[in-house]
Design a protein around this motif. Sequence first.
Motif, PDB file in Angstrom:
ATOM      1  N   HIS A 129       8.639  12.594   5.762  1.00 54.83           N
ATOM      2  CA  HIS A 129       8.180  11.225   6.004  1.00 54.83           C
ATOM      3  C   HIS A 129       8.345  10.740   7.430  1.00 54.83           C
ATOM      4  O   HIS A 129       7.985   9.619   7.743  1.00 54.83           O
ATOM      5  CB  HIS A 129       8.912  10.250   5.082  1.00 54.83           C
ATOM      6  N   GLU A 167      -3.374   2.670   5.489  1.00 52.24           N
ATOM      7  CA  GLU A 167      -3.123   4.116   5.322  1.00 52.24           C
ATOM      8  C   GLU A 167      -2.723   4.753   6.650  1.00 52.24           C
ATOM      9  O   GLU A 167      -1.975   5.720   6.688  1.00 52.24           O
ATOM     10  CB  GLU A 167      -4.395   4.822   4.829  1.00 52.24           C
ATOM     11  N   ASP A 219       2.419   1.748  -3.361  1.00 54.89           N
ATOM     12  CA  ASP A 219       1.492   2.334  -4.335  1.00 54.89           C
ATOM     13  C   ASP A 219       1.427   3.848  -4.164  1.00 54.89           C
ATOM     14  O   ASP A 219       1.400   4.596  -5.132  1.00 54.89           O
ATOM     15  CB  ASP A 219       0.084   1.766  -4.147  1.00 54.89           C
ATOM     16  N   GLU A 220       1.410   4.280  -2.911  1.00 61.05           N
ATOM     17  CA  GLU A 220       1.349   5.726  -2.646  1.00 61.05           C
ATOM     18  C   GLU A 220       2.515   6.465  -3.289  1.00 61.05           C
ATOM     19  O   GLU A 220       2.385   7.588  -3.740  1.00 61.05           O
ATOM     20  CB  GLU A 220       1.429   5.970  -1.131  1.00 61.05           C
ATOM     21  N   HIS A 221       3.682   5.825  -3.301  1.00 64.96           N
ATOM     22  CA  HIS A 221       4.882   6.442  -3.894  1.00 64.96           C
ATOM     23  C   HIS A 221       5.068   6.024  -5.346  1.00 64.96           C
ATOM     24  O   HIS A 221       6.132   6.235  -5.916  1.00 64.96           O
ATOM     25  CB  HIS A 221       6.126   6.035  -3.101  1.00 64.96           C
ATOM     26  N   GLN A 222       4.028   5.371  -5.901  1.00 65.40           N
ATOM     27  CA  GLN A 222       4.104   4.826  -7.275  1.00 65.40           C
ATOM     28  C   GLN A 222       5.326   3.928  -7.483  1.00 65.40           C
ATOM     29  O   GLN A 222       5.998   3.974  -8.507  1.00 65.40           O
ATOM     30  CB  GLN A 222       4.132   5.960  -8.297  1.00 65.40           C
ATOM     31  N   SER A 277      10.578   7.324  -5.377  1.00 64.59           N
ATOM     32  CA  SER A 277       9.265   7.591  -5.965  1.00 64.59           C
ATOM     33  C   SER A 277       9.312   7.163  -7.421  1.00 64.59           C
ATOM     34  O   SER A 277      10.338   7.326  -8.092  1.00 64.59           O
ATOM     35  CB  SER A 277       8.898   9.072  -5.949  1.00 64.59           C
ATOM     36  N   LYS A 337      10.295   4.599   1.175  1.00 64.40           N
ATOM     37  CA  LYS A 337      10.300   5.988   1.666  1.00 64.40           C
ATOM     38  C   LYS A 337      11.203   6.881   0.814  1.00 64.40           C
ATOM     39  O   LYS A 337      10.889   8.027   0.551  1.00 64.40           O
ATOM     40  CB  LYS A 337      10.783   5.953   3.120  1.00 64.40           C
ATOM     41  N   LYS A 383      -7.549  -1.167   3.570  1.00 60.50           N
ATOM     42  CA  LYS A 383      -6.838  -0.030   2.970  1.00 60.50           C
ATOM     43  C   LYS A 383      -6.693   1.095   3.984  1.00 60.50           C
ATOM     44  O   LYS A 383      -5.642   1.709   4.119  1.00 60.50           O
ATOM     45  CB  LYS A 383      -7.578   0.463   1.733  1.00 60.50           C
ATOM     46  N   PHE A 400       0.821  -1.203   0.000  1.00 60.51           N
ATOM     47  CA  PHE A 400       0.000   0.000   0.000  1.00 60.51           C
ATOM     48  C   PHE A 400       0.862   1.264   0.000  1.00 60.51           C
ATOM     49  O   PHE A 400       0.632   2.187  -0.791  1.00 60.51           O
ATOM     50  CB  PHE A 400      -0.950  -0.021   1.200  1.00 60.51           C
ATOM     51  N   LYS A 401       1.871   1.269   0.864  1.00 60.60           N
ATOM     52  CA  LYS A 401       2.786   2.425   0.922  1.00 60.60           C
ATOM     53  C   LYS A 401       3.517   2.573  -0.412  1.00 60.60           C
ATOM     54  O   LYS A 401       3.734   3.683  -0.902  1.00 60.60           O
ATOM     55  CB  LYS A 401       3.819   2.235   2.039  1.00 60.60           C
TER      56      LYS A 401
END
Length: 287
Positions: free
Chosen positions: A109, A239, A14-17, A55, A52, A235, A11-12
């Motif tokens: 972060h 998050e 995905d957040e940073h692609q 990206s 972290k 999710k 999930f993390k």
Amino acid sequence: MLSDVRSTNRFKADEHQNTINLNIDENVPDLVLGDSLRLGQLMNNLVSNAIKFTSNGDININISVVGESQDPTYVKFSVVDNGIGIEKENIEKIFERFTQANSNITREHGGSGLGLAIIKKLLVLMDADIHVESVFGKGSNFYFTLPFVKDNSLPIPEKSIESNENVLLEGIKVLLVEDIKFNVLVAKKMMENWKIDIDLAENGLVAVEKVKNNNYDVILMDLQMPIMDGLSATKKIREMGINTHIIALTASVSNDTQSEVYSCGMNNYLTKPFNPKDLHEAIRRAI
Ligand code: ADP
């Protein structure tokens, strides 16, 4: 175990692609004996750092055997990213406690600067060490090698599964998220027999609230529920940065369901109806 590391961090990522790839050499034995809890912590820490500081990139978890020795087998674990990298003069410093190489990223972060110091200490206790190769602006490769004794008992004999069922789960805190009363009753009865400390939530929204205020060891999550379903609740929980092991309780075993379960950040699934042995094993694996 490494699939768990990947799904926990997906999930993390995905957040940073970022994409996480798991590359296991075919010469790595299927089953070895080792401390999966500590190894999981080490790998989770390295993967979450890689995410972290990257990206739009790739995080590769590479596992390979080094040397010729069969028993113990020396397995190399490496986490490679193509993120911001580390400046040469900072490379040695990042293993010191409370040290961070890039204060801008840290401001964004968070982080304590403790992760790598703890990793180093854990590995030293296991007679190993952490290494890093990094090019500033290009990415980093954190790696270590651990010896493993081979487990030659494949396939696992029935007897050892039975005896594993005697592993005590007493006092473990489990949140059961399920709307159908009958299902709650069945799962509760099983867990009461093992003296598990059970908490209940009747839908995903109640579960998210409970997870905010309590520390659970394991969450059992039904998928279809009113108000908020299990995937959305998971999710939200991820998050919030909570990594508690989540086991989906699903009526379907289709590939679609499986991939949905993992991609929303769940760690494992049980198909309903499940028997006590399956539930016991899933909880045991989780902890
Ligand atoms: P934290 O991540 O909590 O700051 P760590 O001990 O895990 O603490 O990391 C220390 C520092 O090392 C980080 O703040 C960062 O500057 C650097 N670092 C760690 N992993 C990476 C990475 N994959 N890419 C770039 N820098 C990293």
